[in-house]
Structure formats: structure tokens, C-alpha cells
Design a protein around this motif. Structure first.
Motif, PDB file in Angstrom:
ATOM      1  N   ALA A 313       0.924  -1.314  -0.163  1.00 47.84           N
ATOM      2  CA  ALA A 313      -0.112  -0.004   0.082  1.00 47.84           C
ATOM      3  C   ALA A 313       1.059   1.124  -0.102  1.00 47.84           C
ATOM      4  O   ALA A 313       1.445   1.497   0.870  1.00 47.84           O
ATOM      5  CB  ALA A 313      -0.936  -0.058   1.124  1.00 47.84           C
ATOM      6  N   PRO A 314       1.110   1.860  -1.000  1.00 48.17           N
ATOM      7  CA  PRO A 314       2.081   2.921  -1.399  1.00 48.17           C
ATOM      8  C   PRO A 314       1.794   4.185  -0.607  1.00 48.17           C
ATOM      9  O   PRO A 314       0.595   4.533  -0.520  1.00 48.17           O
ATOM     10  CB  PRO A 314       2.237   3.131  -2.876  1.00 48.17           C
ATOM     11  N   SER A 315       2.715   4.768   0.135  1.00 51.69           N
ATOM     12  CA  SER A 315       2.496   6.017   0.567  1.00 51.69           C
ATOM     13  C   SER A 315       3.666   6.976   0.625  1.00 51.69           C
ATOM     14  O   SER A 315       4.891   6.300   0.724  1.00 51.69           O
ATOM     15  CB  SER A 315       2.407   5.846   2.224  1.00 51.69           C
ATOM     16  N   SER A 316       3.434   8.103   0.265  1.00 53.47           N
ATOM     17  CA  SER A 316       4.568   8.913  -0.128  1.00 53.47           C
ATOM     18  C   SER A 316       5.053  10.041   0.809  1.00 53.47           C
ATOM     19  O   SER A 316       4.311  10.261   1.866  1.00 53.47           O
ATOM     20  CB  SER A 316       4.216   9.863  -1.529  1.00 53.47           C
ATOM     21  N   GLY A 317       6.544  10.218   1.069  1.00 49.79           N
ATOM     22  CA  GLY A 317       6.941  11.187   1.939  1.00 49.79           C
ATOM     23  C   GLY A 317       7.451  12.262   1.093  1.00 49.79           C
ATOM     24  O   GLY A 317       8.170  12.115   0.249  1.00 49.79           O
ATOM     25  N   VAL A 318       7.261  13.429   1.297  1.00 45.13           N
ATOM     26  CA  VAL A 318       7.590  14.717   0.258  1.00 45.13           C
ATOM     27  C   VAL A 318       8.431  15.653   1.398  1.00 45.13           C
ATOM     28  O   VAL A 318       8.175  15.837   2.490  1.00 45.13           O
ATOM     29  CB  VAL A 318       6.351  15.421   0.033  1.00 45.13           C
ATOM     30  N   HIS A 319       9.376  15.854   0.791  1.00 45.81           N
ATOM     31  CA  HIS A 319      10.581  16.916   1.558  1.00 45.81           C
ATOM     32  C   HIS A 319      11.292  17.879   0.701  1.00 45.81           C
ATOM     33  O   HIS A 319      11.154  17.911  -0.708  1.00 45.81           O
ATOM     34  CB  HIS A 319      11.668  15.989   1.862  1.00 45.81           C
ATOM     35  N   VAL A 320      11.265  19.228   1.130  1.00 49.25           N
ATOM     36  CA  VAL A 320      12.016  20.133   0.616  1.00 49.25           C
ATOM     37  C   VAL A 320      13.272  20.674   1.354  1.00 49.25           C
ATOM     38  O   VAL A 320      13.368  20.303   2.506  1.00 49.25           O
ATOM     39  CB  VAL A 320      10.966  21.492   0.886  1.00 49.25           C
ATOM     40  N   THR A 321      14.237  21.119   0.554  1.00 51.11           N
ATOM     41  CA  THR A 321      15.250  21.641   1.076  1.00 51.11           C
ATOM     42  C   THR A 321      15.504  23.053   1.240  1.00 51.11           C
ATOM     43  O   THR A 321      15.185  23.908   0.053  1.00 51.11           O
ATOM     44  CB  THR A 321      16.495  21.188   0.258  1.00 51.11           C
ATOM     45  N   LEU A 322      16.077  23.688   2.250  1.00 49.87           N
ATOM     46  CA  LEU A 322      15.881  25.056   2.553  1.00 49.87           C
ATOM     47  C   LEU A 322      17.225  25.464   3.120  1.00 49.87           C
ATOM     48  O   LEU A 322      18.073  24.779   3.254  1.00 49.87           O
ATOM     49  CB  LEU A 322      14.774  25.296   3.634  1.00 49.87           C
ATOM     50  N   PRO A 323      17.490  26.846   3.239  1.00 48.07           N
ATOM     51  CA  PRO A 323      18.784  27.427   3.594  1.00 48.07           C
ATOM     52  C   PRO A 323      19.073  26.798   5.042  1.00 48.07           C
ATOM     53  O   PRO A 323      18.030  26.578   5.812  1.00 48.07           O
ATOM     54  CB  PRO A 323      18.746  28.736   3.398  1.00 48.07           C
ATOM     55  N   ASP A 324      20.387  26.984   5.312  1.00 43.48           N
ATOM     56  CA  ASP A 324      20.741  26.492   6.710  1.00 43.48           C
ATOM     57  C   ASP A 324      20.255  27.261   7.617  1.00 43.48           C
ATOM     58  O   ASP A 324      19.950  26.684   8.962  1.00 43.48           O
ATOM     59  CB  ASP A 324      22.365  26.340   6.823  1.00 43.48           C
ATOM     60  N   TYR A 325      19.735  28.397   7.555  1.00 45.89           N
ATOM     61  CA  TYR A 325      19.325  29.427   8.875  1.00 45.89           C
ATOM     62  C   TYR A 325      18.035  29.230   9.180  1.00 45.89           C
ATOM     63  O   TYR A 325      17.458  29.924  10.061  1.00 45.89           O
ATOM     64  CB  TYR A 325      19.559  31.083   8.415  1.00 45.89           C
ATOM     65  N   TYR A 326      17.150  28.005   8.348  1.00 49.12           N
ATOM     66  CA  TYR A 326      15.958  27.768   8.835  1.00 49.12           C
ATOM     67  C   TYR A 326      16.152  26.886  10.215  1.00 49.12           C
ATOM     68  O   TYR A 326      15.241  26.970  10.911  1.00 49.12           O
ATOM     69  CB  TYR A 326      15.289  27.255   7.675  1.00 49.12           C
ATOM     70  N   SER A 327      17.191  26.183  10.510  1.00 44.00           N
ATOM     71  CA  SER A 327      17.345  25.653  11.550  1.00 44.00           C
ATOM     72  C   SER A 327      18.743  25.813  12.086  1.00 44.00           C
ATOM     73  O   SER A 327      19.325  26.730  11.767  1.00 44.00           O
ATOM     74  CB  SER A 327      17.219  23.977  11.141  1.00 44.00           C
ATOM     75  N   VAL A 328      19.233  25.071  13.159  1.00 44.32           N
ATOM     76  CA  VAL A 328      20.505  25.000  13.834  1.00 44.32           C
ATOM     77  C   VAL A 328      21.115  23.780  13.664  1.00 44.32           C
ATOM     78  O   VAL A 328      20.573  22.680  13.365  1.00 44.32           O
ATOM     79  CB  VAL A 328      20.243  25.323  15.326  1.00 44.32           C
ATOM     80  N   GLU A 329      22.426  24.012  13.411  1.00 46.86           N
ATOM     81  CA  GLU A 329      23.198  22.907  12.986  1.00 46.86           C
ATOM     82  C   GLU A 329      23.051  21.716  14.115  1.00 46.86           C
ATOM     83  O   GLU A 329      22.989  20.437  13.221  1.00 46.86           O
ATOM     84  CB  GLU A 329      24.859  23.229  13.025  1.00 46.86           C
ATOM     85  N   GLY A 330      23.275  22.098  15.146  1.00 43.83           N
ATOM     86  CA  GLY A 330      22.897  20.788  16.288  1.00 43.83           C
ATOM     87  C   GLY A 330      21.617  20.355  16.630  1.00 43.83           C
ATOM     88  O   GLY A 330      21.774  19.829  17.616  1.00 43.83           O
ATOM     89  N   TYR A 331      20.676  20.957  16.029  1.00 46.66           N
ATOM     90  CA  TYR A 331      19.302  20.484  16.565  1.00 46.66           C
ATOM     91  C   TYR A 331      18.315  20.385  15.581  1.00 46.66           C
ATOM     92  O   TYR A 331      18.245  21.106  14.425  1.00 46.66           O
ATOM     93  CB  TYR A 331      18.643  21.870  17.172  1.00 46.66           C
ATOM     94  N   GLY A 332      17.524  19.450  15.624  1.00 46.78           N
ATOM     95  CA  GLY A 332      16.217  19.443  14.701  1.00 46.78           C
ATOM     96  C   GLY A 332      14.985  19.975  15.590  1.00 46.78           C
ATOM     97  O   GLY A 332      14.857  20.107  16.740  1.00 46.78           O
ATOM     98  N   MET A 333      13.721  19.976  14.841  1.00 45.97           N
ATOM     99  CA  MET A 333      12.331  20.217  15.489  1.00 45.97           C
ATOM    100  C   MET A 333      11.389  19.245  14.848  1.00 45.97           C
ATOM    101  O   MET A 333      11.576  19.023  13.660  1.00 45.97           O
ATOM    102  CB  MET A 333      12.369  21.614  15.251  1.00 45.97           C
ATOM    103  N   ILE A 334      10.364  19.058  15.522  1.00 41.97           N
ATOM    104  CA  ILE A 334       9.237  18.089  15.282  1.00 41.97           C
ATOM    105  C   ILE A 334       8.179  19.239  15.367  1.00 41.97           C
ATOM    106  O   ILE A 334       7.866  19.785  16.520  1.00 41.97           O
ATOM    107  CB  ILE A 334       9.181  16.910  16.006  1.00 41.97           C
ATOM    108  N   VAL A 335       7.179  19.391  14.141  1.00 42.80           N
ATOM    109  CA  VAL A 335       6.035  19.797  14.420  1.00 42.80           C
ATOM    110  C   VAL A 335       5.085  18.714  14.648  1.00 42.80           C
ATOM    111  O   VAL A 335       4.603  18.153  13.966  1.00 42.80           O
ATOM    112  CB  VAL A 335       5.865  20.763  13.017  1.00 42.80           C
ATOM    113  N   PRO A 336       4.777  18.853  15.980  1.00 44.95           N
ATOM    114  CA  PRO A 336       3.348  17.586  16.470  1.00 44.95           C
ATOM    115  C   PRO A 336       2.252  17.921  15.965  1.00 44.95           C
ATOM    116  O   PRO A 336       1.658  16.869  15.765  1.00 44.95           O
ATOM    117  CB  PRO A 336       3.865  17.749  17.997  1.00 44.95           C
TER     118      PRO A 336
END
Length: 612
Positions: A313-336
Motif C-alpha cells: 500500500a504505497p504512501s509518499s513522503g515529501v521533503h523540501v530543502t531550505l537554507p541552513d538558517y531555517y534550522s540550527v546545525e545541532g538541533y532538529g525540530m518536530i512540528v507535532p
């Protein structure tokens, strides 16, 4: 806003019961193999000139072996995460192993993931809410395998703290209890214990985090937990290279066009394959055939049984790449929380930021493209949580991948499907393995080989070795290896030392084989960067052709390096130079060079969706 969910109370009970035991437990195996320890490069890896002593056979040699070998013990169809993992497992047990892939290694789903090695926070929440043991078991398995993945591919992976911002007071204990339960399930395989941080500390650690969310309220703090991050395409590729160095016959661009059957028993006993580079068709016979084709598993099963029930049962995952200043080098974030209930991740990756979500409905196609609707959804979701202005024109690349989930007749919603894997044997003896996720690839491979041994009555020479087997480049890797590379490398085109960013890129991509890349750069004067602002060197093209089964510009731009995933414009800038170096390495003529330029431009169009 509402009050605490019953999940809070159940999770808190789990956390309280096991938390102290987890803190007190030391993983001795991890301590013994710690990447913090300075490691000496094994002396038997390189010759006196700095090149590999025993490089894997070339693709041409591998294809010749596939054609001439009388019979293999096992033939694996599919060169994604599961197929390459099975090839490593089977050949290190002493089985005569063959693996064929219709396109390039990791050319499908295995290069288009969220790049996380994780247990599955969402699955844990569903398990507790619904009292679902199967979901809980999946999380437990994944958390154990997460640590093994980071240990066996240390240069390609790292532990990453991920922030869960809380904008309601009740969310703080809710998420805290959930993450503590996550820690407890991980046990000795945990990375670092989760913790609560204040709003001030959250903004200090993640400066672009909003303190006021127009839909949720003011920031009350954040829960920080840890998961793994890795380079998916390169891990898959290096699994194939590891299998080859261990003795397996592996070949990309070798397509199965039909399955062979024993005339008397009707049992599948091999495959008719076509070398897509030469056009030649030949047979590969094996005592046991395994179908590990991910989203395309059903098409292989139907080669021998047209009435076989569809599993995927196929399910797609979509991603975009943005500049580095959108995040922090040592941290990720989850939008719950998003409008439709899906989760969105915002993660630093390769000097950029990737944002993405999974569980979109999809059709099975080899070149899935992200829809404008999905890209807009991702940007709107992260905009609610970031103080930086989220701009459409900042998208430098966008991609989509198909997840091969197992079909569930009781649900039409792909977000309700469990990522657990399925191993089954058809009446004709064909073993099929599908489902699962990247994090558990090694366990899936081990169980798949166990099944192949049982069904095919094979005689392995040893037990499974993959729990502690490092992939190519991992044996001599340590966290300070980039300093050695920087000091030893003699830049061929200018005086002075190598740039630190380049040295780190090389060691993170190639591990102890980074020395071979710099040796090629010195000997062939290929030390320039391929694209402005990016650390990839010209020498990496030659290395990919010689040692990583790279056959064309698509392989290099998308999977040997990740330029196509990171920055379409940079990949376009690098394209002519990549073709030039490849043409010298493989003796291409004018016509082939023109063809590769055209193929490269067509590839980049699939990543340019949404870029301005």
C-alpha cells in the motif's frame, strides 16, 4: 486546549518504573567501540601509494561473474536498503550471494527518506493510546536497531537532539512523559536522555523558534529528545560495496525480466536478467531467490504468479530543502500538530535544512514528484513555528519517495498503517520481504536471510555477523579524523591547508576512505570544488567511478553526492565538470557526453519542482 490525555498517565507510569534502571545501565559494547576513541587506520587497507589494497571487483567483473557462475546459494532482487543489507548478511555467513538492481543502488525509496534513524515517537503514542502491543514492539525493535545503525556506520550518522515545542501548559507533562517512555524502551540502546528546557533556553538553542504561535499560544518550553540522523543513499551504497568486498556478486542496472522455474517442481530457481548498459540478457540461477524490491515487490511476485494478491500500500513522503538558517546545525525540530494530523520534521542536513512529512497518498511510480499542494503544506506548517520569514523562493530542491507499507484491508488511511515488515514465502518458493523502515533494515535483512536459509535448505558457514559489522569506511573512522585529513592533504592547485568544511565533508561521506579521495585529488589535480559554496571536490567523481559503481551523472549527483537533493542550481553548475571527469575515467565519446548532459538536466528537473 483540553486537558491531559490518558496517554500521559500511562506513559508516566512506564517512565517512573524504568527510568532509574536506564540511567544506571552502561552499554559495554558501545563503550568498547566508542567513536570518541582515537582509532588507527588498519594497516591492511591501503597500499604504499595510498590506494585500497583489495578494492571491490568492478561492475564489469561482477556482471561477468553473474553470467558465468553455475549456481548461487541465494539471489536477491532489489538493491535498496533491505536488498543490500541482505547481501551483506548472506555473504558474511559464507553463502554464495548474488544481488541485482534494475537501476542504481538506492535509486528509489532508500535515498528519499527523512534521514532519521528513529524508534518512532508517533508509533509509541498510538501504541499507548490504543493498547496496541504490535506498535509497541515495533518501537522497541527500532530503538535497538537505531543504536546499531549509528555504530556500524559511524561516519555516515550522528545522534541529533530534536525539539518538541509546547505552547500549552498541559503539553509539557504530556510530551515529557511520552519521551521518558521512549527513553525507557530504548534501555541500554538509548542515545541521551530526554529533558525539558525553558522557553528562554529553547530560543537560545533554536533562535528561529517562535515564542508566540498564532494558533497555539505562547511558548511554555520544549521537550528535547534524541534520535539518529544518517546519509541514507550513501549507507545503501556502502552496504552494496561492503557486500562486494566480502565476496558477493552485486550489480546495478541489471534488471530482472522474468523468473526461472524448475520444470518438474515449479519452484523459482533463478531469474533472467538484462544488463541495461550493454543490453545483453542472461540467466542467473540460485538455490533460493529473494524478492526485496520495496514498492515494486508485487510486480516481481506476479512474474511467476499473475494472480498473486497485492501486498504493498504505497504512501509518499515529501521533503523540501531550505537554507541552513531555517534550522540550527545541532538541533532538529518536530512540528507535532498540523491541520490534517500529520507530523512535519525540520532538520539540519549537509549544511542545509530539510523539512518534510510522510503519509501522503501515492501511486507506485519510479520517479515520484512532489505536488505543489504538498510543498505548500510543509511550508505553511513550519511557518507557524518559525520566526524567520518562510519564503517560497528559498526552496532549493524538493523530492518525493514512496514508502512500501503493508496493506491493511480494514483501513484506507495510510497514516494508520504500521511500518512493520512482512516476510512471506509463495507456493513457488519465492521469498518476499517488504514493509519496514530504514532504521530496521539490518534486522529485516537478518530475518530475511534466516527465511531464505530455511526455505532453500541452505548451509551457511557461520552465524549472522551484521550486529557489529561496520560498512566500508567505518573501520578507521573517529570523530577527529577530519583533522588528520586536513593536515595530510596537499592541495594541488594552491598553497595552504584544505578547508575544514571540506575535510569534514570527506570524512563524513567516506570515513577512512577519505584519504583515497584526497590522494586522487593530489595525483590527478582534481582538488577544486564542483560548485561554489559546496564542499564536494572534483576528485569525488573519479573516486565514485573507480570504487562505488557509479555509471553516469545521475548516480553521482543524486546518490554518490547529494547535490541534487540539496541544491538544484549547484548541481546544474557542477554538471559539465562531472561529465568531463567521468568521460576521462570511462573513455566516453562525444555522443555519450552529450547524452549524459541531457540525462543530468532531466534528472534535475525532477528535483526543481517548486524552486524559482
Amino acid at each position: 486546549a483540553g486537558g491531559p490525555h490518558p496517554f500521559l498517565l500511562r506513559s508516566a507510569a512506564i517512565a517512573a518504573a524504568g527510568g532509574l534502571a536506564v540511567v544506571a545501565f552502561v552499554d559495554r559494547e558501545e563503550y568498547a567501540s566508542s567513536n570518541l576513541i582515537m582509532k588507527k587506520i588498519p594497516s591492511n587497507l591501503f597500499d604504499e601509494h595510498g590506494y585500497p589494497k583489495r578494492p571491490a571487483p568492478t561492475r564489469e567483473e561482477q556482471v561477468q561473474r553473474l553470467r558465468k557462475e553455475e549456481e548461487f546459494d541465494v539471489l536477491i532482487i532489489g538493491g535498496g536498503a533491505t536488498g543490500t543489507g541482505m547481501a551483506v548478511d548472506a555473504t558474511t555467513r559464507g553463502l554464495k550471494t548474488a544481488m541485482v538492481e534494475a537501476n542504481d543502488f538506492a535509486s528509489g525509496t532508500s535515498s528519499r527518506s527523512t534521514k532519521l534513524a528513529h524508534g518512532g515517537v508517533r508509533y509509541l503514542e498510538k501504541a499507548v493510546k490504543n493498547f496496541d502491543y504490535s506498535q509497541l514492539h515495533l518501537v522497541f525493535e527500532a530503538l535497538s536497531e537505531r543504536k546499531r545503525l549509528l555504530r556500524n556506520a559511524p561516519h555516515l550518522s550522528r545522534a541529533l537532539p530534536i525539539m518538541t515545542p509546547c505552547y500549552h501548559y498541559w503539553e509539557v507533562p504530556y510530551y515529557w512523559a511520552g519521551m521518558k517512555a521512549y527513553d525507557v524502551l530504548a534501555g541500554s540502546q538509548g542515545l541521551t536522555m530526554s529533558r525539558f528546557i525553558t522557553p528562554f533556553e529553547a530560543v537560545r538553542q533554536f533562535p528561529t523558534l517562535r515564542t508566540e504561535n498564532v494558533h497555539e499560544g505562547t511558548l511554555k518550553g520544549s521537550i528535547v529528545y534524541y534520535d539518529g540522523q544518517f546519509n541514507d543513499a550513501r549507507l545503501c551504497l556502502l552496504l552494496a560495496c561492503t557486500a562486494a568486498e566480502e565476496g558477493a556478486a552485486v550489480a546495478n542496472y541489471t534488471e530482472v525480466v522474468d523468473l526461472l522455474k524448475d520444470e518438474k517442481s515449479g519452484r523459482v530457481c533463478g531469474a533472467r536478467v538484462r544488463d541495461k548498459l550493454s543490453g545483453k540478457v542472461f540467466e542467473v540461477k540460485a538455490k533460493q531467490v529473494v524478492n526485496a524490491c520495496g514498492p515494486f515487490s508485487d510486480s516481481v511476485r506476479k512474474m511467476s504468479d499473475s494472480k498473486a494478491r497485492s501486498l504493498v500500500a504505497p504512501s509518499s513522503g515529501v521533503h523540501v530543502t531550505l537554507p541552513d538558517y531555517y534550522s540550527v546545525e545541532g538541533y532538529g525540530m518536530i512540528v507535532p500538530k498540523t491541520r490534517d494530523g500529520r507530523v512535519v520534521f525540520l532538520l539540519p542536513w549537509e549544511g542545509h535544512t530539510i523539512a518534510g512529512t510522510t503519509d501522503s497518498e501515492s501511486e507506485i511510480t519510479f520517479n515520484p514528484r512532489p505536488s505543489e499542494k504538498d510543498i505548500k503544506f510543509i511550508l505553511e506548517a513550519i511557518e507557524d513555528y518559525l520566526s524567520v520569514k518562510v519564503r517560497r523562493e528559498d526552496v532549493s530542491s524538493a523530492w518525493s519517495g514512496i514508502r512500501p507499507l503493508i496493506s491493511n484491508p480494514d483501513s484506507n488511511d495510510t497514516s494508520e498503517l504500521v511500518r512493520d515488515h512482512l516476510i512471506m514465502t509463495d507456493k513457488n518458493g519465492l521469498v518476499t520481504i517488504c514493509g519496514g523502515k530504514w532504521t530496521t533494515y539490518r534486522l529485516m535483512a537478518e530475518q530475511g536471510v534466516d527465511q531464505a536459509i530455511s526455505v532453500g535448505n541452505l548451509q551457511p558457514k557461520s552465524k549472522c555477523k551484521t550486529p557489529t559489522l561496520r560498512v566500508v569506511g567505518g573501520d578507521g573512522y573517529h570523530v577527529a579524523l577530519h583533522t588528520e585529513i586536513a593536515q595530510e592533504y596537499i592541495v594541488p592547485h594552491r598553497p595552504g591547508a584544505i578547508d575544514t568544511r571540506v575535510a569534514k565533508h570527506l570524512t563524513h561521506a567516506y570515513g577512512d576512505r577519505a584519504r583515497v579521495v584526497t590522494k586522487i585529488a593530489e595525483d590527478k589535480k582534481l582538488g577544486h570544488r564542483l560548485a561554489r559554496g559546496h564542499p564536494q571536490l572534483e576528485a569525488e567523481v573519479a573516486y565514485a567511478v573507480r570504487y562505488e559503481y557509479c555509471t553516469g551523472v545521475e548516480d553521482f549527483l543524486a546518490r554518490r553526492t547529494r547535490l541534487a537533493f540539496l541544491d538544484v542550481r549547484a548541481a546544474e553548475q557542477a554538471l559539465p565538470k562531472v561529465v568531463e571527469i567521468m568521460s576521462k575515467e570511462m573513455n566516453w565519446g562525444w555522443f555519450r557526453r552529450r547524452k549524459e548532459l541531457s540525462k543530468g538536466r532531466e534528472l534535475l528537473k525532477t528535483f526543481a519542482k517548486g524552486t524559482q
